[in-house]
Design a protein around this motif. Sequence first.
Motif, PDB file in Angstrom:
ATOM      1  N   ALA A  99       0.831  -1.207   0.000  1.00 31.19           N
ATOM      2  CA  ALA A  99       0.000   0.000   0.000  1.00 31.19           C
ATOM      3  C   ALA A  99       0.863   1.254   0.000  1.00 31.19           C
ATOM      4  CB  ALA A  99      -0.946  -0.007   1.204  1.00 31.19           C
ATOM      5  N   ILE A 100       1.930   1.233   0.789  1.00 22.94           N
ATOM      6  CA  ILE A 100       2.814   2.399   0.880  1.00 22.94           C
ATOM      7  C   ILE A 100       3.533   2.637  -0.439  1.00 22.94           C
ATOM      8  CG2 ILE A 100       4.980   3.180   1.926  1.00 22.94           C
ATOM      9  CD1 ILE A 100       3.905   2.017   4.589  1.00 22.94           C
ATOM     10  N   GLN A 153      -2.415   7.124   6.434  1.00 27.45           N
ATOM     11  CA  GLN A 153      -3.046   5.983   7.086  1.00 27.45           C
ATOM     12  C   GLN A 153      -2.266   4.699   6.858  1.00 27.45           C
ATOM     13  OE1 GLN A 153      -6.933   4.829   5.624  1.00 27.45           O
ATOM     14  NE2 GLN A 153      -7.651   4.345   7.680  1.00 27.45           N
ATOM     15  N   SER A 154      -1.643   4.561   5.676  1.00 28.92           N
ATOM     16  CA  SER A 154      -0.862   3.350   5.398  1.00 28.92           C
ATOM     17  C   SER A 154       0.324   3.235   6.349  1.00 28.92           C
ATOM     18  CB  SER A 154      -0.366   3.373   3.943  1.00 28.92           C
ATOM     19  OG  SER A 154      -1.454   3.374   3.040  1.00 28.92           O
ATOM     20  N   TYR A 155       0.977   4.366   6.627  1.00 33.37           N
ATOM     21  CA  TYR A 155       2.094   4.345   7.580  1.00 33.37           C
ATOM     22  C   TYR A 155       1.595   4.079   8.998  1.00 33.37           C
ATOM     23  CZ  TYR A 155       5.362   6.046   4.069  1.00 33.37           C
ATOM     24  OH  TYR A 155       6.174   6.155   2.973  1.00 33.37           O
ATOM     25  N   PHE A 207       5.234   6.130  12.414  1.00 35.51           N
ATOM     26  CA  PHE A 207       4.340   7.106  13.047  1.00 35.51           C
ATOM     27  C   PHE A 207       4.839   8.537  12.780  1.00 35.51           C
ATOM     28  CE2 PHE A 207       3.356   3.618  16.332  1.00 35.51           C
ATOM     29  CZ  PHE A 207       2.333   3.121  15.523  1.00 35.51           C
ATOM     30  N   ALA A 208       6.160   8.711  12.761  1.00 35.09           N
ATOM     31  CA  ALA A 208       6.713  10.026  12.457  1.00 35.09           C
ATOM     32  C   ALA A 208       6.418  10.416  11.007  1.00 35.09           C
ATOM     33  CB  ALA A 208       8.223  10.029  12.701  1.00 35.09           C
ATOM     34  N   THR A 209       6.512   9.439  10.095  1.00 33.55           N
ATOM     35  CA  THR A 209       6.195   9.717   8.690  1.00 33.55           C
ATOM     36  C   THR A 209       4.716  10.053   8.527  1.00 33.55           C
ATOM     37  OG1 THR A 209       7.934   8.197   7.966  1.00 33.55           O
ATOM     38  CG2 THR A 209       6.253   8.802   6.345  1.00 33.55           C
ATOM     39  N   GLU A 210       3.880   9.320   9.248  1.00 34.80           N
ATOM     40  CA  GLU A 210       2.439   9.616   9.213  1.00 34.80           C
ATOM     41  C   GLU A 210       2.172  11.062   9.630  1.00 34.80           C
ATOM     42  OE1 GLU A 210      -1.669   8.476  11.632  1.00 34.80           O
ATOM     43  OE2 GLU A 210       0.312   7.907  12.393  1.00 34.80           O
ATOM     44  N   LYS A 211       2.791  11.482  10.722  1.00 32.31           N
ATOM     45  CA  LYS A 211       2.595  12.850  11.213  1.00 32.31           C
ATOM     46  C   LYS A 211       3.077  13.875  10.187  1.00 32.31           C
ATOM     47  CE  LYS A 211       3.777  15.882  15.103  1.00 32.31           C
ATOM     48  NZ  LYS A 211       4.515  15.989  16.385  1.00 32.31           N
ATOM     49  N   ARG A 212       4.228  13.582   9.564  1.00 31.57           N
ATOM     50  CA  ARG A 212       4.774  14.512   8.579  1.00 31.57           C
ATOM     51  C   ARG A 212       3.846  14.649   7.369  1.00 31.57           C
ATOM     52  NH1 ARG A 212       7.525  13.415   4.077  1.00 31.57           N
ATOM     53  NH2 ARG A 212       8.018  11.270   4.721  1.00 31.57           N
ATOM     54  N   SER A 260      -0.044  17.615   4.159  1.00 32.89           N
ATOM     55  CA  SER A 260      -1.367  17.656   3.533  1.00 32.89           C
ATOM     56  C   SER A 260      -2.138  18.882   3.976  1.00 32.89           C
ATOM     57  CB  SER A 260      -2.143  16.387   3.863  1.00 32.89           C
ATOM     58  OG  SER A 260      -3.448  16.437   3.324  1.00 32.89           O
ATOM     59  N   GLY A 261      -2.042  19.209   5.276  1.00 30.53           N
ATOM     60  CA  GLY A 261      -2.723  20.388   5.787  1.00 30.53           C
ATOM     61  C   GLY A 261      -2.183  21.660   5.181  1.00 30.53           C
TER      62      GLY A 261
END
Length: 289
Positions: free
Chosen positions: A124-125, A134-136, A156-161, A166-167
């Motif tokens: 998925a990634i 979400q995949s991360y 989790f750090a990549t997800e946050k980034r 995106s924002g």
Amino acid sequence: MLELLVVATFFGYIYYLRNYADLRSKSEKEEAEFSPGVEMYKSGRFDEAYAYFDKKVQNRPKSCIAFLYRGLTQKGRGNVSEAFDDIQTAVSLDDEAYKAHLEFGKLYMDTHDYETALSKFNKAIVKAEETSPQSYQWRGQAYLKLGRETEAQEDFATEKRLIEQSGNRDATSQVKAPFVDKKLIVSMVMIVFTSVLIILGVKDAESVHLPYLVAVFCAIAIGFVEPHKGWLLALMQCVLVLSGYFLFTTQPETSGSRELENFSLYGSVILTFVASFLGGFMKRALNMQ
């Protein structure tokens, strides 16, 4: 011959719009098309959503998204085995659809097969190309279950980034979006061709009907291709038609012919603006459906 060129140009515009101007993937287009069923699923109306996507599967047996969401509704209804079958079929139909791989991994997480789930999240990634936080997040959860704390925290750090990026993109999208993009440049090139068609119609027609028909078809196509920037293309076409007519053609010797050509010329210019507005209105109306 000129009439054939007009029709070919019009349908060429539409073909370009449908196949090249829309940069979404096949699965993204299908998900937008099936939005009523997607909303049923998201609102927890699993039975209604299942009926909707079951019909879509029967009508579109090659649709990845139809199988994916039918599988998700089966999962919501507690039919895990059927969910596995449908989502596996979705993956086989479109290996590029990262959501199918992601949901497949979630099913394996539910069965505590974390190694297999991890492989699905990896896929998925890769397919999402850093567009799916979400995949991360889910791969991080799989890493935690496997005792791989360091890798989990990295995900989790990549997800946050990605969420932060995106924002930021959402907040500045209108500022960063270039006015002159590839689509507009291609459309401008096509306007040169349509302008030549209109001039030929003005010079060769025995009445105003042909040049008016050419102008209307071309202008409606302008509105379809660029519903928000069509005014620029319409203006460009008018300038090219007027300059091309006066600079590169010979004026008729008789007053009757001159009046006919002038009537055809200026009428075509007016119709270009009117019909381009109509084409843009029709395209925006279709997008709202």
